[in-house]
Motif scaffolding. Sequence first.
Motif, mmCIF file in Angstrom:
data_model
loop_
_atom_site.group_PDB
_atom_site.id
_atom_site.type_symbol
_atom_site.label_atom_id
_atom_site.label_comp_id
_atom_site.label_asym_id
_atom_site.label_seq_id
_atom_site.Cartn_x
_atom_site.Cartn_y
_atom_site.Cartn_z
ATOM 1 N N PRO A 30 0.844 -1.195 0.000
ATOM 2 C CA PRO A 30 0.000 0.000 0.000
ATOM 3 C C PRO A 30 0.881 1.249 0.000
ATOM 4 C CG PRO A 30 -0.607 -1.513 1.768
ATOM 5 C CD PRO A 30 0.701 -1.978 1.216
ATOM 6 N N VAL A 31 0.394 2.283 -0.644
ATOM 7 C CA VAL A 31 1.071 3.574 -0.658
ATOM 8 C C VAL A 31 0.181 4.527 0.137
ATOM 9 C CG1 VAL A 31 2.014 5.433 -2.086
ATOM 10 C CG2 VAL A 31 2.029 3.063 -2.936
ATOM 11 N N VAL A 32 0.748 5.126 1.180
ATOM 12 C CA VAL A 32 -0.032 6.017 2.043
ATOM 13 C C VAL A 32 0.609 7.395 2.110
ATOM 14 C CG1 VAL A 32 -0.930 4.123 3.472
ATOM 15 C CG2 VAL A 32 1.168 5.294 4.167
ATOM 16 N N ASP A 33 -0.234 8.395 2.391
ATOM 17 C CA ASP A 33 0.292 9.747 2.565
ATOM 18 C C ASP A 33 0.757 9.913 4.013
ATOM 19 O OD1 ASP A 33 -1.988 10.224 4.139
ATOM 20 O OD2 ASP A 33 -2.979 11.459 2.617
ATOM 21 N N ASP A 34 1.184 11.107 4.375
ATOM 22 C CA ASP A 34 1.729 11.353 5.712
ATOM 23 C C ASP A 34 0.715 11.141 6.833
ATOM 24 O OD1 ASP A 34 4.199 11.904 4.635
ATOM 25 O OD2 ASP A 34 3.861 14.076 4.559
ATOM 26 N N GLU A 35 -0.575 11.187 6.515
ATOM 27 C CA GLU A 35 -1.612 10.971 7.525
ATOM 28 C C GLU A 35 -2.076 9.515 7.575
ATOM 29 O OE1 GLU A 35 -1.996 13.858 5.401
ATOM 30 O OE2 GLU A 35 -0.870 14.853 7.003
ATOM 31 N N GLY A 36 -1.486 8.653 6.762
ATOM 32 C CA GLY A 36 -1.862 7.243 6.750
ATOM 33 C C GLY A 36 -3.029 6.912 5.853
ATOM 34 N N ARG A 37 -3.428 7.851 4.996
ATOM 35 C CA ARG A 37 -4.520 7.606 4.050
ATOM 36 C C ARG A 37 -3.991 6.816 2.860
ATOM 37 N NH1 ARG A 37 -5.934 13.337 5.208
ATOM 38 N NH2 ARG A 37 -4.418 13.712 3.566
ATOM 39 N N LEU A 38 -4.771 5.842 2.435
ATOM 40 C CA LEU A 38 -4.417 5.015 1.289
ATOM 41 C C LEU A 38 -4.554 5.838 0.010
ATOM 42 C CD1 LEU A 38 -3.716 2.120 0.339
ATOM 43 C CD2 LEU A 38 -6.181 1.718 0.185
ATOM 44 N N VAL A 39 -3.450 6.002 -0.712
ATOM 45 C CA VAL A 39 -3.470 6.805 -1.942
ATOM 46 C C VAL A 39 -3.093 6.001 -3.179
ATOM 47 C CG1 VAL A 39 -3.048 8.985 -0.731
ATOM 48 C CG2 VAL A 39 -1.106 7.647 -1.596
ATOM 49 N N GLY A 40 -2.614 4.782 -2.983
ATOM 50 C CA GLY A 40 -2.225 3.961 -4.115
ATOM 51 C C GLY A 40 -1.766 2.602 -3.652
ATOM 52 N N ILE A 41 -1.405 1.775 -4.621
ATOM 53 C CA ILE A 41 -0.824 0.467 -4.324
ATOM 54 C C ILE A 41 0.194 0.184 -5.418
ATOM 55 C CG2 ILE A 41 -2.551 -0.899 -5.579
ATOM 56 C CD1 ILE A 41 -2.357 -2.831 -3.031
ATOM 57 N N VAL A 42 1.284 -0.469 -5.044
ATOM 58 C CA VAL A 42 2.318 -0.793 -6.023
ATOM 59 C C VAL A 42 2.658 -2.273 -5.867
ATOM 60 C CG1 VAL A 42 4.250 -0.054 -4.525
ATOM 61 C CG2 VAL A 42 4.542 -0.100 -7.008
ATOM 62 N N SER A 43 2.597 -2.982 -6.990
ATOM 63 C CA SER A 43 2.872 -4.419 -6.978
ATOM 64 C C SER A 43 4.215 -4.700 -7.643
ATOM 65 C CB SER A 43 1.767 -5.171 -7.725
ATOM 66 O OG SER A 43 1.857 -4.894 -9.109
ATOM 67 N N GLY A 44 4.654 -5.948 -7.501
ATOM 68 C CA GLY A 44 5.870 -6.353 -8.185
ATOM 69 C C GLY A 44 5.725 -6.200 -9.689
ATOM 70 N N ALA A 45 4.540 -6.499 -10.202
ATOM 71 C CA ALA A 45 4.302 -6.345 -11.641
ATOM 72 C C ALA A 45 4.419 -4.880 -12.050
ATOM 73 C CB ALA A 45 2.928 -6.888 -12.020
ATOM 74 N N LEU A 48 8.063 -4.064 -12.230
ATOM 75 C CA LEU A 48 8.709 -4.654 -13.404
ATOM 76 C C LEU A 48 8.302 -3.931 -14.677
ATOM 77 C CD1 LEU A 48 8.438 -8.431 -12.515
ATOM 78 C CD2 LEU A 48 10.515 -7.023 -12.536
ATOM 79 N N LEU A 49 7.020 -3.576 -14.776
ATOM 80 C CA LEU A 49 6.554 -2.853 -15.956
ATOM 81 C C LEU A 49 7.186 -1.471 -16.074
ATOM 82 C CD1 LEU A 49 2.779 -3.816 -15.914
ATOM 83 C CD2 LEU A 49 4.472 -4.442 -17.654
ATOM 84 N N ALA A 50 7.537 -0.894 -14.922
ATOM 85 C CA ALA A 50 8.172 0.429 -14.936
ATOM 86 C C ALA A 50 9.577 0.356 -15.517
ATOM 87 C CB ALA A 50 8.222 0.997 -13.522
ATOM 88 N N GLY A 51 10.139 -0.853 -15.537
ATOM 89 C CA GLY A 51 11.508 -1.007 -16.042
ATOM 90 C C GLY A 51 12.484 -0.606 -14.952
ATOM 91 N N MET A 52 13.461 -1.424 -14.734
ATOM 92 C CA MET A 52 14.407 -1.133 -13.665
ATOM 93 C C MET A 52 15.678 -0.480 -14.204
ATOM 94 S SD MET A 52 12.827 -1.681 -10.933
ATOM 95 C CE MET A 52 14.013 -1.731 -9.627
ATOM 96 N N THR A 53 15.498 0.501 -15.071
ATOM 97 C CA THR A 53 16.649 1.280 -15.518
ATOM 98 C C THR A 53 17.106 2.116 -14.330
ATOM 99 O OG1 THR A 53 15.296 3.152 -16.199
ATOM 100 C CG2 THR A 53 15.685 1.415 -17.855
ATOM 101 N N PRO A 54 18.331 2.558 -14.320
ATOM 102 C CA PRO A 54 18.794 3.377 -13.193
ATOM 103 C C PRO A 54 17.907 4.598 -12.947
ATOM 104 C CG PRO A 54 20.665 2.665 -14.507
ATOM 105 C CD PRO A 54 19.424 2.243 -15.247
#
Length: 180
Positions: A30-45, A48-54
């Motif tokens: 889960p991706v949360v903001d400074d107050e602990g609100r759920l703002v997103g989620i990031v998976s392994g997929a 990987l889709l983002a590409g692991m370029t530097p």
Amino acid sequence: MTGPAVVVNPDTPVRTASAVLGEHGFSALPVVDDEGRLVGIVSGADLLLAGMTPAAAKGPVARVMRHPVISAPMTATPAELTATMLSERLRCLPIVANDELLVGVVSRSDLLRILTPADAVLAARVEGALRAYSGGPRWTVAVDDGEVSVRGPFADEAERRVVEALVRTVPGVRRTAVAS
């Protein structure tokens, strides 16, 4: 449910999120903001889709996270959680309070533990131990409230005693009955 959840924030570098996923063996964070609100989620997929370029690895999770996020309220039943996870093809589901504050994450294995009777789990463990000993299925196992009954052919009395001793070593076995 696992709570408090291991989380990242939108500014967390992709490389760090990837390391956290790998270290904990999670399918998503889960991706949360400074107050602990759920703002997103990031998976392994997603990573990987983002590409692991530097350049991508140094970039923030906010660039690759998914939002809005499918989540469930704290009041959801196991059946409702299961239905949501199956219909949406999710491996994990964030649990929120007041529609946005993250309180934990439910995984498929969490639901399986809830929905699988303890005796069924114990029977599977005993059957696994017996298969490892004999090289295959030779006996019938029944479990009732932690009491294990093993039935089937034994080569001799010594083998019957070995099987009974083996069954007693399985965690959760309260009592055993081994007979031909």
